[in-house]
Design a protein around this motif. Structure first.
Motif, PDB file in Angstrom:
ATOM      1  N   ARG A 129      92.369  69.045  55.510  1.00 49.98           N
ATOM      2  CA  ARG A 129      93.819  69.197  55.521  1.00 49.98           C
ATOM      3  C   ARG A 129      94.503  67.854  55.788  1.00 49.98           C
ATOM      4  NH1 ARG A 129      93.090  74.208  53.583  1.00 49.98           N
ATOM      5  NH2 ARG A 129      93.337  75.923  55.086  1.00 49.98           N
ATOM      6  N   SER A 130      95.299  67.407  54.842  1.00 53.57           N
ATOM      7  CA  SER A 130      96.006  66.143  55.023  1.00 53.57           C
ATOM      8  C   SER A 130      97.222  66.297  55.925  1.00 53.57           C
ATOM      9  CB  SER A 130      96.446  65.588  53.662  1.00 53.57           C
ATOM     10  OG  SER A 130      97.315  66.503  53.009  1.00 53.57           O
ATOM     11  N   ASP A 131      97.675  67.540  56.141  1.00 56.74           N
ATOM     12  CA  ASP A 131      98.887  67.784  56.919  1.00 56.74           C
ATOM     13  C   ASP A 131      98.602  68.367  58.290  1.00 56.74           C
ATOM     14  OD1 ASP A 131      97.914  70.164  55.991  1.00 56.74           O
ATOM     15  OD2 ASP A 131      99.857  70.969  55.345  1.00 56.74           O
ATOM     16  N   SER A 132      97.368  68.231  58.770  1.00 58.54           N
ATOM     17  CA  SER A 132      97.007  68.794  60.065  1.00 58.54           C
ATOM     18  C   SER A 132      95.950  67.936  60.733  1.00 58.54           C
ATOM     19  CB  SER A 132      96.487  70.228  59.897  1.00 58.54           C
ATOM     20  OG  SER A 132      96.205  70.815  61.138  1.00 58.54           O
ATOM     21  N   VAL A 133      95.953  67.925  62.061  1.00 60.10           N
ATOM     22  CA  VAL A 133      94.891  67.236  62.799  1.00 60.10           C
ATOM     23  C   VAL A 133      93.728  68.191  63.000  1.00 60.10           C
ATOM     24  CG1 VAL A 133      96.509  65.723  63.997  1.00 60.10           C
ATOM     25  CG2 VAL A 133      95.833  67.893  65.051  1.00 60.10           C
ATOM     26  N   THR A 134      92.577  67.646  63.235  1.00 58.57           N
ATOM     27  CA  THR A 134      91.395  68.460  63.498  1.00 58.57           C
ATOM     28  C   THR A 134      91.527  69.170  64.844  1.00 58.57           C
ATOM     29  OG1 THR A 134      89.995  67.008  62.176  1.00 58.57           O
ATOM     30  CG2 THR A 134      88.897  68.331  63.865  1.00 58.57           C
ATOM     31  N   GLY A 135      91.018  70.395  64.913  1.00 58.58           N
ATOM     32  CA  GLY A 135      91.016  71.129  66.172  1.00 58.58           C
ATOM     33  C   GLY A 135      90.223  70.396  67.241  1.00 58.58           C
ATOM     34  N   THR A 136      90.621  70.588  68.496  1.00 56.06           N
ATOM     35  CA  THR A 136      89.942  69.930  69.613  1.00 56.06           C
ATOM     36  C   THR A 136      89.668  70.934  70.731  1.00 56.06           C
ATOM     37  OG1 THR A 136      92.052  69.242  70.587  1.00 56.06           O
ATOM     38  CG2 THR A 136      90.940  67.657  69.175  1.00 56.06           C
ATOM     39  N   ALA A 137      88.657  70.620  71.522  1.00 50.70           N
ATOM     40  CA  ALA A 137      88.356  71.369  72.738  1.00 50.70           C
ATOM     41  C   ALA A 137      88.207  70.366  73.870  1.00 50.70           C
ATOM     42  CB  ALA A 137      87.081  72.184  72.572  1.00 50.70           C
ATOM     43  N   VAL A 186      82.491  78.054  56.221  1.00 52.83           N
ATOM     44  CA  VAL A 186      83.846  78.075  55.668  1.00 52.83           C
ATOM     45  C   VAL A 186      84.818  77.818  56.814  1.00 52.83           C
ATOM     46  CG1 VAL A 186      85.606  79.454  54.506  1.00 52.83           C
ATOM     47  CG2 VAL A 186      83.202  79.688  53.847  1.00 52.83           C
ATOM     48  N   GLY A 187      85.654  76.791  56.684  1.00 51.73           N
ATOM     49  CA  GLY A 187      86.606  76.460  57.739  1.00 51.73           C
ATOM     50  C   GLY A 187      87.551  75.365  57.270  1.00 51.73           C
ATOM     51  N   ALA A 188      88.204  74.687  58.226  1.00 54.07           N
ATOM     52  CA  ALA A 188      89.166  73.632  57.893  1.00 54.07           C
ATOM     53  C   ALA A 188      89.192  72.584  58.990  1.00 54.07           C
ATOM     54  CB  ALA A 188      90.564  74.220  57.692  1.00 54.07           C
ATOM     55  N   VAL A 189      89.306  71.316  58.581  1.00 54.64           N
ATOM     56  CA  VAL A 189      89.465  70.198  59.511  1.00 54.64           C
ATOM     57  C   VAL A 189      90.608  69.320  59.015  1.00 54.64           C
ATOM     58  CG1 VAL A 189      87.034  70.165  60.205  1.00 54.64           C
ATOM     59  CG2 VAL A 189      87.775  68.773  58.259  1.00 54.64           C
ATOM     60  N   GLY A 190      91.089  68.460  59.886  1.00 57.05           N
ATOM     61  CA  GLY A 190      92.109  67.502  59.494  1.00 57.05           C
ATOM     62  C   GLY A 190      91.507  66.329  58.744  1.00 57.05           C
ATOM     63  N   ASP A 191      92.345  65.645  57.982  1.00 60.85           N
ATOM     64  CA  ASP A 191      91.916  64.443  57.260  1.00 60.85           C
ATOM     65  C   ASP A 191      91.999  63.268  58.227  1.00 60.85           C
ATOM     66  OD1 ASP A 191      91.233  62.533  55.459  1.00 60.85           O
ATOM     67  OD2 ASP A 191      93.026  62.732  54.198  1.00 60.85           O
ATOM     68  N   ASP A 192      91.081  63.248  59.187  1.00 53.33           N
ATOM     69  CA  ASP A 192      91.090  62.226  60.235  1.00 53.33           C
ATOM     70  C   ASP A 192      89.652  61.941  60.661  1.00 53.33           C
ATOM     71  OD1 ASP A 192      90.402  64.440  61.876  1.00 53.33           O
ATOM     72  OD2 ASP A 192      92.488  64.770  62.445  1.00 53.33           O
ATOM     73  N   ASP A 193      89.492  61.018  61.587  1.00 58.40           N
ATOM     74  CA  ASP A 193      88.141  60.612  61.988  1.00 58.40           C
ATOM     75  C   ASP A 193      87.356  61.774  62.577  1.00 58.40           C
ATOM     76  OD1 ASP A 193      88.619  58.048  61.127  1.00 58.40           O
ATOM     77  OD2 ASP A 193      89.039  57.232  63.129  1.00 58.40           O
ATOM     78  N   ASN A 194      88.014  62.601  63.395  1.00 56.27           N
ATOM     79  CA  ASN A 194      87.302  63.730  63.994  1.00 56.27           C
ATOM     80  C   ASN A 194      86.848  64.725  62.925  1.00 56.27           C
ATOM     81  OD1 ASN A 194      87.424  62.864  66.639  1.00 56.27           O
ATOM     82  ND2 ASN A 194      89.318  63.958  67.105  1.00 56.27           N
ATOM     83  N   GLY A 195      87.703  64.960  61.942  1.00 60.25           N
ATOM     84  CA  GLY A 195      87.332  65.880  60.876  1.00 60.25           C
ATOM     85  C   GLY A 195      86.132  65.383  60.089  1.00 60.25           C
ATOM     86  N   ARG A 196      86.150  64.110  59.764  1.00 58.85           N
ATOM     87  CA  ARG A 196      85.023  63.545  59.012  1.00 58.85           C
ATOM     88  C   ARG A 196      83.750  63.553  59.856  1.00 58.85           C
ATOM     89  NH1 ARG A 196      89.489  60.968  56.752  1.00 58.85           N
ATOM     90  NH2 ARG A 196      89.738  59.506  58.481  1.00 58.85           N
TER      91      ARG A 196
END
Length: 305
Positions: free
Chosen positions: A89-97, A60-70
């Motif tokens: 999430r269409s309104d957020s970028v995926t988390g990064t490290a 259970v979590g959340a990613v952005g609607d972007d290439d990294n999320g996919r």
């Protein structure tokens, strides 16, 4: 005996990894290896580690609607993780490290929460079905404390064993500790939680202090030495780690957590689960990357032989 599923609630990050001979000093610029973008995030890593070892894992979590999320969702599914609880999430970028790895395999990590910061108690409530029939819940602190606390309460209400990794360390509400069955920390995090110098106290005192916080069991990882299992007033149990030539320690703690959760779900006692987890964490240190370093049962059997 049928093994029940385990649930991991928390973070998914795209790991931006560069290797370099040594870490830069303040204000210094160094040359590094070509950039690699790899699947990561503590919770995603823990889920992948458990699934690759044969566990039934729900994330259970959340990613952005972007290439990294996919990419992250696809990688989790490839590892065998059920990702139906991961929101896009269409309104957020995926988390990064942003990760730097030196020649000795040590790393530095800076995280940017992105979509992880949007995970809420409402998301946990919307995914209550993920807790049905499960036996273990894994948590960390790479998402908001409201979501972590809601998940811990939901897990406790559903009768799951709640395994909380207090990393990256932050002060947490007493309610989270009271809802936790097993707390997982490294030595630095344990010192921060208790406000003591671990070199100045006995492990038995550490276990008793953690028990007074309302957590009956603790596992303290001690780097390449292995870990220590603490259960209130019981005698501490030291679990040594096999000696390996480490090439990259990124994600080794998450491999340990995932393996620990898996074996608890399989009914192991805590010391036996920690003994297995130490082997998995050690194996991960012998390969580059986080999820790419996690073993299958066959690989682990060869490594342990």
């Amino acid at each position: 005996m049928s093994v029940k599923p385990l649930v991991i609630v928390g973070s998914l990050n795209a790991d931006l990894v560069v290797q370099t001979e040594r870490f830069p000093r303040a204000g210094e610029t160094l040359h590094g290896s070509p950039l690699r973008i790899l699947p990561g995030g503590k919770s995603s890593n823990q889920a992948a580690a458990a699934a690759r070892l044969g566990g039934e894992v729900r994330l259970v979590g959340a990613v952005g609607d972007d290439d990294n999320g996919r990419m992250l969702v696809a990688a989790a599914r490839e590892s065998g993780v059920d990702t139906r609880g991961v929101a896009l999430r269409s309104d957020s970028v995926t988390g990064t490290a942003v990760i730097t790895v030196d020649a000795q395999g040590e790393n530095t990590i800076v995280i940017s929460a992105g979509a992880n910061g949007t995970l809420s108690a409402a998301d946990v409530e919307a995914n209550r079905v993920s807790f049905d029939g499960a036996s273990v819940l894994g948590l960390c602190l790479e998402v908001g404390i409201d979501a972590v606390l809601a998940a811990a309460r939901a897990g406790r209400e559903a009768g799951l064993t709640v395994l909380t990794n207090l990393s990256p360390y932050a002060a947490v509400p007493d309610d989270l500790l009271l809802a936790t069955d097993v707390v997982l920390l490294n030595e630095h995090e344990a010192a921060q939680l208790l406000g003591v110098d671990l070199d100045a106290v006995e492990w038995s005192d550490v276990g008793a202090a953690i028990a007074r916080l309302g957590v009956p069991h603790a596992v303290i990882t001690t780097g390449s030495a292995g870990c220590v299992v603490l259960s209130g007033d019981d005698s501490p149990v030291t679990v040594p780690s096999p000696r390996v030539g480490a090439v990259d320690t990124t994600g080794c703690g998450d491999a340990f957590m995932g393996a620990l959760a898996l074996r608890l779900a399989e009914g192991d006692a805590l010391v036996a689960a920690a003994t297995f987890a130490v082997r998995v964490g050690s194996f991960a240190a012998t390969r580059h990357g986080a999820q790419s370093s996690y073993p299958t049962p066959a690989e682990l059997e060869t490594f342990s032989a």
